[in-house]
Design a protein around this motif. Structure first.
Motif, PDB file in Angstrom:
ATOM      1  N   GLY A  70       0.791  -1.241   0.000  1.00 19.63           N
ATOM      2  CA  GLY A  70       0.000   0.000   0.000  1.00 19.63           C
ATOM      3  C   GLY A  70       0.820   1.287   0.000  1.00 19.63           C
ATOM      4  N   LEU A  71       2.088   1.233  -0.392  1.00 18.59           N
ATOM      5  CA  LEU A  71       2.910   2.458  -0.371  1.00 18.59           C
ATOM      6  C   LEU A  71       2.564   3.344  -1.569  1.00 18.59           C
ATOM      7  N   ARG A  72       2.682   4.637  -1.339  1.00 15.76           N
ATOM      8  CA  ARG A  72       2.380   5.608  -2.394  1.00 15.76           C
ATOM      9  C   ARG A  72       3.572   6.509  -2.691  1.00 15.76           C
ATOM     10  N   GLN A  73       4.695   6.291  -2.003  1.00 13.03           N
ATOM     11  CA  GLN A  73       5.853   7.146  -2.269  1.00 13.03           C
ATOM     12  C   GLN A  73       7.143   6.321  -2.180  1.00 13.03           C
ATOM     13  N   PRO A 103       4.715   6.330   5.397  1.00  9.14           N
ATOM     14  CA  PRO A 103       5.617   5.253   4.967  1.00  9.14           C
ATOM     15  C   PRO A 103       6.171   5.453   3.550  1.00  9.14           C
ATOM     16  N   VAL A 104       7.434   5.123   3.411  1.00 14.36           N
ATOM     17  CA  VAL A 104       8.152   5.310   2.151  1.00 14.36           C
ATOM     18  C   VAL A 104       8.752   3.957   1.728  1.00 14.36           C
ATOM     19  N   GLY A 105       8.798   3.721   0.453  1.00 13.13           N
ATOM     20  CA  GLY A 105       9.543   2.578  -0.079  1.00 13.13           C
ATOM     21  C   GLY A 105      10.896   3.083  -0.571  1.00 13.13           C
ATOM     22  N   ALA A 112      15.623   7.149   9.987  1.00 15.54           N
ATOM     23  CA  ALA A 112      14.960   8.401   9.602  1.00 15.54           C
ATOM     24  C   ALA A 112      13.560   8.162   9.021  1.00 15.54           C
ATOM     25  N   LEU A 113      13.234   6.899   8.739  1.00 16.34           N
ATOM     26  CA  LEU A 113      11.957   6.613   8.064  1.00 16.34           C
ATOM     27  C   LEU A 113      10.868   6.276   9.082  1.00 16.34           C
ATOM     28  N   PRO A 114       9.621   6.632   8.772  1.00 12.53           N
ATOM     29  CA  PRO A 114       8.540   6.282   9.691  1.00 12.53           C
ATOM     30  C   PRO A 114       8.191   4.790   9.638  1.00 12.53           C
ATOM     31  N   SER A 115       7.503   4.366  10.684  1.00 10.55           N
ATOM     32  CA  SER A 115       7.025   2.982  10.765  1.00 10.55           C
ATOM     33  C   SER A 115       6.196   2.641   9.511  1.00 10.55           C
ATOM     34  N   GLY A 116       6.335   1.397   9.049  1.00  9.26           N
ATOM     35  CA  GLY A 116       5.600   0.973   7.856  1.00  9.26           C
ATOM     36  C   GLY A 116       6.382   1.197   6.568  1.00  9.26           C
ATOM     37  N   LYS A 153      10.005  -1.732   8.244  1.00 14.09           N
ATOM     38  CA  LYS A 153      10.246  -1.125   9.561  1.00 14.09           C
ATOM     39  C   LYS A 153       8.961  -1.190  10.399  1.00 14.09           C
ATOM     40  N   ARG A 154       9.075  -1.737  11.583  1.00  7.55           N
ATOM     41  CA  ARG A 154       7.887  -1.832  12.459  1.00  7.55           C
ATOM     42  C   ARG A 154       7.408  -0.471  12.916  1.00  7.55           C
TER      43      ARG A 154
END
Ligand code: SAM
Length: 292
Positions: free
Chosen positions: A98-101, A179-181, A207-211, A291-292
């Motif tokens: 479900g990532l969009r970025q 969330p980022v891929g 630096a990345l958010p959970s998910g 990432k949890r």
């Protein structure tokens, strides 16, 4: 004059530089170098472009790629496998995850199946920041993507993750609170151990958010260590080296992440659409971590 369209572009059999293309010996006409681009040193992005059958490469790139092909004729097949992994991983990330970025670091020269094309075929609103430190990659990326909504091509260096993520132009397209891929496809081996690639990836993860998810592919010595070493030797005189890492070392890039099925595996074994060929050497490992 005989002309054919081949992997290296328009080919003139009467004059030009002789090269060994993935399918045999041919002669090519050199295109003028873009202004400000040094084409005298073999370049990792352009050698890879050559393996993929692109035409954005020059004599020094092809001569070096030719040396690699002599010891590792599978290089073009591996490059295609690498792109196929990228395609499957991005489809998964834009679909099931479900990532969009997406942030594609070490994006390389545009080719078929660029990340935004794959992601937007699944999720039309997907946004992509392409990042590379090679001026020719940036020039080609910007030319191709100038009018493509939801994409940006940025100069950035994987070795300076904080700067890269703080870039206001990146923040215009990528919301780092969601969330980022992050794609590190065939780029971490461009960093040698002194450049602390594991610390770099850990900083990125933190630096990345959970998910968020990290997709990585990386060359390894595999079961043909002497051949891989010989190929890596050629890259010592290229724009970046090629550091062969063990499966353990590649596994450490996923520290602090949940590694998704099927784990860290040879390229062709990551969620293949069809059963992988058995005879492809395992010179690349890949995986996707969350990432949890
Ligand atoms: C082998 S290509 C891979 C291209 C693409 N990711 C793929 O797998 O199809 C490696 C790319 O990484 C880029 N690169 C190498 N070192 C880099 C660094 N420190 N920061 C950003 N990009 C880098 C090169 O310029 C090149 O475009």
């Amino acid at each position: 004059m005989t002309r054919l369209t081949a992997v290296a572009g328009l080919v003139n059999l009467a004059t030009g530089t002789e090269i060994i293309a993935p399918f045999g010996r041919i002669r090519v006409h050199e295109r003028p170098a873009p202004p400000g681009i040094d084409v005298s040193v073999p370049n990792v992005a352009r050698m890879y472009d050559f393996y993929l059958g692109g035409k954005d490469n020059y004599a020094a790139d092809r001569a070096a790629a030719d040396e690699v092909l002599r010891v590792a004729p599978q290089a073009p097949a591996l490059a295609r496998e690498n792109r196929a992994f990228l395609d499957r991983a991005v489809r998964f990330l834009a679909g099931e995850a479900g990532l969009r970025q997406f942030v594609d670091i070490g994006a390389g020269l545009p080719t078929q199946g660029n990340v935004h094309e794959v992601a937007q075929s699944v999720a039309p609103d997907a946004r992509v920041a392409y990042i590379d430190n090679d001026p020719m990659v940036l020039a080609h990326g910007r030319a191709l993507l100038a009018s493509t909504p939801g994409t940006v091509t940025l100069a950035g260096d994987l070795r300076a993750v904080d700067d890269l993520l703080a870039d206001p132009a990146l923040r215009e397209v990528i919301d780092l609170d969601r969330p980022v891929g992050v794609l590190l496809i065939s780029v971490l081996h461009c960093l040698d151990d002194d450049e602390r690639p594991h610390e770099t990836v850990a900083a990125l993860r933190d630096a990345l958010p959970s998910g968020s998810h990290l997709a990585i592919s990386h060359i390894t010595a595999g079961e043909r260590a002497e051949v891989a070493q010989e190929g890596a030797r050629v890259y010592r005189r290229a724009s970046t080296g090629m550091t062969l890492r063990s499966a353990d070392s590649i596994g450490r890039f996923f520290d602090g992440l949940d590694v998704l099925d099927p784990g860290i595996v040879p390229l062709a074994a990551w969620r293949p659409a069809v059963p992988p060929r058995a005879d492809l050497p395992t010179w690349f490992l890949c995986g996707v971590g969350r990432k949890r």
